[in-house]
Scaffold this active site. Structure first.
Site, PDB file in Angstrom:
ATOM      1  CE  LYS A  33       3.772   4.908  -6.482  1.00 28.30           C
ATOM      2  NZ  LYS A  33       2.886   4.121  -5.629  1.00 28.30           N
ATOM      3  CG  ASP A  73       4.327  -7.960  -3.673  1.00 26.79           C
ATOM      4  OD1 ASP A  73       3.784  -8.467  -2.672  1.00 26.79           O
ATOM      5  OD2 ASP A  73       4.126  -6.793  -4.048  1.00 26.79           O
ATOM      6  CG  ASP A 113      12.588  -3.798   2.461  1.00 29.56           C
ATOM      7  OD1 ASP A 113      11.799  -4.694   2.100  1.00 29.56           O
ATOM      8  OD2 ASP A 113      12.209  -2.701   2.921  1.00 29.56           O
ATOM      9  CE  LYS A 155       2.704  -3.661   3.200  1.00 27.28           C
ATOM     10  NZ  LYS A 155       4.061  -3.158   3.362  1.00 27.28           N
ATOM     11  CD  GLU A 211      -2.829  -4.359  -3.946  1.00 27.48           C
ATOM     12  OE1 GLU A 211      -2.689  -4.198  -2.726  1.00 27.48           O
ATOM     13  OE2 GLU A 211      -1.925  -4.164  -4.783  1.00 27.48           O
TER      14      GLU A 211
HETATM   15  N1  PSU Z   1       3.498  -0.279  -4.599  1.00 28.96           N
HETATM   16  C1  PSU Z   1       2.654   0.684  -4.999  1.00 28.96           C
HETATM   17  N2  PSU Z   1       1.399   0.711  -4.458  1.00 28.96           N
HETATM   18  C2  PSU Z   1       0.989  -0.203  -3.526  1.00 28.96           C
HETATM   19  C3  PSU Z   1       1.896  -1.216  -3.116  1.00 28.96           C
HETATM   20  C4  PSU Z   1       3.142  -1.229  -3.692  1.00 28.96           C
HETATM   21  O1  PSU Z   1       3.014   1.502  -5.814  1.00 28.96           O
HETATM   22  O2  PSU Z   1      -0.154  -0.121  -3.041  1.00 28.96           O
HETATM   23  C5  PSU Z   1       1.469  -2.237  -2.100  1.00 28.96           C
HETATM   24  C6  PSU Z   1       1.013  -3.549  -2.771  1.00 28.96           C
HETATM   25  O3  PSU Z   1      -0.052  -4.106  -2.018  1.00 28.96           O
HETATM   26  C7  PSU Z   1       2.249  -4.421  -2.649  1.00 28.96           C
HETATM   27  C8  PSU Z   1       2.796  -3.987  -1.313  1.00 28.96           C
HETATM   28  O4  PSU Z   1       1.978  -5.803  -2.657  1.00 28.96           O
HETATM   29  O5  PSU Z   1       2.585  -2.579  -1.281  1.00 28.96           O
HETATM   30  C9  PSU Z   1       4.256  -4.338  -1.142  1.00 28.96           C
HETATM   31  O6  PSU Z   1       4.648  -4.067   0.171  1.00 28.96           O
HETATM   32  P1  PSU Z   1       6.097  -4.522   0.670  1.00 28.96           P
HETATM   33  O7  PSU Z   1       7.057  -3.657  -0.088  1.00 28.96           O
HETATM   34  O8  PSU Z   1       6.099  -4.231   2.146  1.00 28.96           O
HETATM   35  O9  PSU Z   1       6.235  -5.976   0.350  1.00 28.96           O
HETATM   36 MN    MN Z   2       9.757  -4.988   2.719  1.00 29.11          MN
END
Ligand code: PSU
Ligand code: MN
Length: 311
Positions: A162, A145, A141, A89, A28
């Protein structure tokens, strides 16, 4: 009449590999544009591709550039993603807007899975996935993914997620959506910097060949969706869980205080955790990502062998 192929821009090397069933691993670009500082991210971008090649697979870093779904980036495109000037993003919901308007976007896990599947790539290495945020019962939220893992046939290799997320709820969600969560040579679902999260996995996969056989069985059945393989950070780079927990709690408090919401939440938390924890966590982040690329490549090699034998 146009179809999805008109939007794909695959490098000749990757196209040839896919056509001849040679192993390819998707990577990615959000981890580059929104997850790491420049120029360290550029060094990482090249090195992670070398790790994939070192295992006999071909790397395919994805992005959305000039109205195309890019599969494989050249040095100039990697530089653009790493400099991250005016790079959005991109999640599943953003894909069509970026394609139609020509905006440049870094792919998170969900569009990387979509692009990989459209191109015919079955394995994808990342750092960690998005999931159910803490407090999601109020905020709702939940990262796209998770839905993507339920829909799109790609095996995602990551160091779990995380603990800025609610790991228990993330695993419940994946269970509800029917996504197999496998541990790579572990019974524990990893928590990114830490080898254990306090939660288990569905199944402890003993090696890359076994992972590939499980993937093939699911897709032979025509079951939709992918896999999450939790690959723990190498022991020597693992950080102390309680120490990281303090930092993560502080970052979440700061996020609330600043009123940050929506797609800004994860990048803000990642950047704040990095600032608060200094260089040590960044070094660990790099190492776990290299380790994921290595295991993903080994799985891609085994999967290609199985498909070849089944021809
Ligand atoms: N968690 C991490 N590092 C990252 C991401 C998540 O520890 O780089 C990134 C990944 O690209 C993941 C995205 O798909 O954040 C998820 O974002 P959101 O929570 O806004 O869906
Ligand atoms: Mn989100």
């Amino acid at each position: 009449m146009m179809n999805y192929k008109d939007y794909l821009s695959i490098t000749p090397e990757i196209e040839d590999a896919i056509r001849n069933n040679r192993p390819v691993v998707a990577l990615e670009s959000t981890i580059l544009s929104h997850g790491m500082p420049y120029p360290e991210n550029l060094e990482f971008a090249h090195k992670v591709e070398e790790v994939v090649r070192g295992q006999g697979a071909i790397p395919a870093t994805t992005a959305v550039i000039d109205g195309k779904l890019k599969v494989g980036l050249n040095a100039e495109e990697l530089e653009i993603m790493c400099k991250a000037e005016n790079i959005g993003k991109v999640s599943r919901r953003d894909l069509a807007v970026y394609l139609a308007t020509g905006k440049k976007g870094a792919t998170t896990v969900s569009p990387t899975m979509i692009i990989a599947a459209l191109a015919g790539i079955r394995v994808f290495a990342t750092g960690g996935i998005g999931g159910v945020h803490r407090g999601a019962t109020e905020t709702m939220d939940i990262s796209a993914d998770l839905q993507e893992l339920a829909k799109t046939p790609v095996c995602v290799v990551g160091a779990g997620c995380k603990s800025l997320l609610d790991i228990g709820l993330t695993l419940e969600y994946l269970e509800t959506m029917g996504v197999p969560v496998l541990g790579y040579q572990t019974d524990d679902f990893p928590a990114f910097y830490c080898r254990k999260s306090g939660f288990g996995v569905d199944y402890n996969v003993k090696d890359a060949n076994e992972a590939a056989r499980i993937m093939k069985a699911k897709w032979d059945l025509g079951l939709e969706g992918g896999f999450l393989i939790g690959n723990p950070i190498p022991e020597e780079y693992a950080l102390d869980f309680d120490e990281m927990e303090k930092i993560i709690n502080k970052a979440i408090d700061m996020c609330k205080e600043k009123g940050i919401r929506g797609k800004q939440t994860t990048p803000f938390l990642l950047a704040t955790i990095k600032d608060l924890s200094g260089g040590e966590s960044f070094a660990s982040n790099l190492q776990l990502a290299y380790n994921n690329a290595k295991v993903a490549s080994q799985i891609a090699v085994e999967y290609a062998k199985l498909v070849e034998a089944d021809k």
